[in-house]
Design a protein around this motif. Structure first.
Motif, PDB file in Angstrom:
ATOM      1  N   SER A  77       0.831  -1.205   0.000  1.00  0.00           N
ATOM      2  CA  SER A  77       0.000   0.000   0.000  1.00  0.00           C
ATOM      3  C   SER A  77       0.868   1.260   0.000  1.00  0.00           C
ATOM      4  CB  SER A  77      -0.907   0.004   1.236  1.00  0.00           C
ATOM      5  OG  SER A  77      -1.590   1.244   1.344  1.00  0.00           O
ATOM      6  N   PRO A  78       0.464   2.272  -0.773  1.00  0.00           N
ATOM      7  CA  PRO A  78       1.211   3.544  -0.772  1.00  0.00           C
ATOM      8  C   PRO A  78       0.893   4.416   0.442  1.00  0.00           C
ATOM      9  CG  PRO A  78      -0.643   3.696  -2.278  1.00  0.00           C
ATOM     10  CD  PRO A  78      -0.628   2.275  -1.765  1.00  0.00           C
ATOM     11  N   ASP A  82       7.708   6.286   4.290  1.00  0.00           N
ATOM     12  CA  ASP A  82       8.936   5.550   3.991  1.00  0.00           C
ATOM     13  C   ASP A  82       9.613   5.061   5.265  1.00  0.00           C
ATOM     14  OD1 ASP A  82       8.516   5.971   1.320  1.00  0.00           O
ATOM     15  OD2 ASP A  82       9.880   7.694   1.159  1.00  0.00           O
TER      16      ASP A  82
END
Length: 417
Positions: A77-78, A82
């Motif tokens: 999933s985006p 990060d």
């Protein structure tokens, strides 16, 4: 402090999208709150070598995030930063965690597997079909489970039940099956595609094959163009064999060579090609069926079995100067027969195969062969299956891939009479 709070409560934004999947996965991995029967429960985050394998909960605690966020990372999933994605990946690496595929399948109601039924894994033609098939399926996260119809001649009936028990997401049938009764049954329940064959035609079953009749004409016309007038065909079985025979016969008839053209039955194996070639090339044992003796029937191809066609003995001493084999394997058998009879290829006998497998490309064979675009057949079959998964009720489609003749070193003009 922030790490501790995340461990205890998680963040509201991180809990969406993974709850049901995590509960099922924890159950499948045997995770129980408190204790198990007679065994202590390994603490979350235990390193490899502990009593129990690492779980998604252990990964979450090691990374200091919620289980929902770990699920999002595993799904690609985006919606994950990060930094947190990296923390989860490092925890997965440290613990040696592997997602439980069975649990994820229960949640998604998909196994991400495709059942592939082959007629005979010994046939090298299947290798390139499977390569084309797998290249696209793998890119879409699907894995293949294969069965060999030769090993179990009941597979044509039983594979429907077997693949359904394995809960595959779709079926690809490659080549000719000995029995297709089970195919209609499975096609009612699962997306189904046929690759490399022209039958059976069923509702909502897509079909991708080579244009076998056109390919046979290419091979035969090449031999005629070299000047051969006594041409033989080692025939194959099934509708594919019938179509290739039909292409051979139409070419020799068009050039007025039906009286001298001969067809000998084979079975698609090296041994079958060898035996057929011995009968063709040894004049005293000739038993081939003359093309001129075979009437043009109006009945469907499937209604004209080879055994029902009239037999005509060819005149003693008139062996063929060229042979077109049903496939490369038969062609290799024919090559062995020619060599045993003292004939040189191509000086004494020209030879053409079909399928353009790796056998034809072996340097000391270097066989002319019809390239039936097997990799492309497999790739298109995979595309059809993916489309059928999205639109299961779409009308059935039929695609024919155009063949080409690969010229190598097994044909030449006939010796002067």
């Amino acid at each position: 402090m922030e790490r501790s709070n995340q461990r205890a409560h998680g963040r509201p934004g991180e809990r969406s999208g993974g709850g049901a999947g995590e509960r099922s996965e924890d159950k499948a991995e045997g995770k129980v709150e408190g204790k198990t029967e007679g065994r202590p429960v390994a603490r979350p985050g235990a390193r490899p070598g502990a009593d129990r394998p690492p779980t998604i909960r252990g990964v979450a605690e090691r990374a200091g995030v919620s289980k929902s966020l770990v699920s999002l990372v595993l799904q690609g999933s985006p919606r994950v930063s990060d930094a947190k994605r990296q923390a989860v990946l490092e925890a997965i690496e440290e613990l040696g965690y592997r997602p439980n595929a069975a649990a994820r399948s229960l949640v998604a109601r998909r196994t991400h597997t495709v059942g592939v039924l082959l007629n005979d894994m010994r046939n090298p033609w299947f290798v390139e079909v499977l390569d084309g098939l797998n290249s696209l399926l793998q890119a879409h996260g699907l894995r293949m489970l294969m069965a060999d119809g030769r090993l179990d001649r009941r597979a044509g009936q039983d594979f429907a039940r077997t693949f359904q028990e394995l809960r595959v997401d779709g079926i690809v049938v490659v080549g000719t099956l000995p029995d297709t009764d089970g195919l209609a049954e499975v096609a009612e329940r699962l997306p189904t595609v046929i690759a490399g064959n022209h039958e059976p035609r069923l509702p909502r079953v897509d079909l991708v094959a080579n244009d076998d009749e056109r390919g046979a004409r290419l091979a035969t016309e090449h031999l005629i163009g070299l000047g051969h007038r006594r041409i033989a065909h080692i025939a194959g079985q099934g509708l594919v064999g019938e179509l290739r025979r039909r292409g051979f016969e139409s070419a020799v008839r068009a050039h007025g060579l039906a009286a001298s053209a001969v067809v000998e039955n084979g079975d698609g194996t090296e041994e079958g090609g060898y035996r057929a070639a011995v009968r063709l090339l040894n004049p005293s044992r000739g038993s081939g069926r003359s093309v001129a003796e075979r009437p043009l029937a109006d009945r469907p191809l499937a209604d004209r079995p080879l055994a029902d066609r009239p037999v005509a003995e060819r005149p003693v001493g008139e062996r063929p100067t060229a042979v077109f084999a049903f496939n490369d394997i038969s062609g290799v058998g024919a090559l062995s027969a020619a060599q045993e009879l003292g004939l040189e290829v191509p000086a004494d006998l020209s030879l053409v195969g079909y399928d353009n497998t790796y056998l034809a490309r072996i340097r000391h064979l270097w066989l002319n062969s019809v390239n039936n675009a097997s990799h492309e057949v497999g790739r298109r079959a995979a595309r059809c299956l993916l489309d059928r998964m999205e639109r299961p009720d779409a009308p059935a489609s039929q695609q024919l891939v155009a063949p080409e003749l690969e010229i190598r070193g097994s044909t030449a003009p006939p010796r002067p009479a």
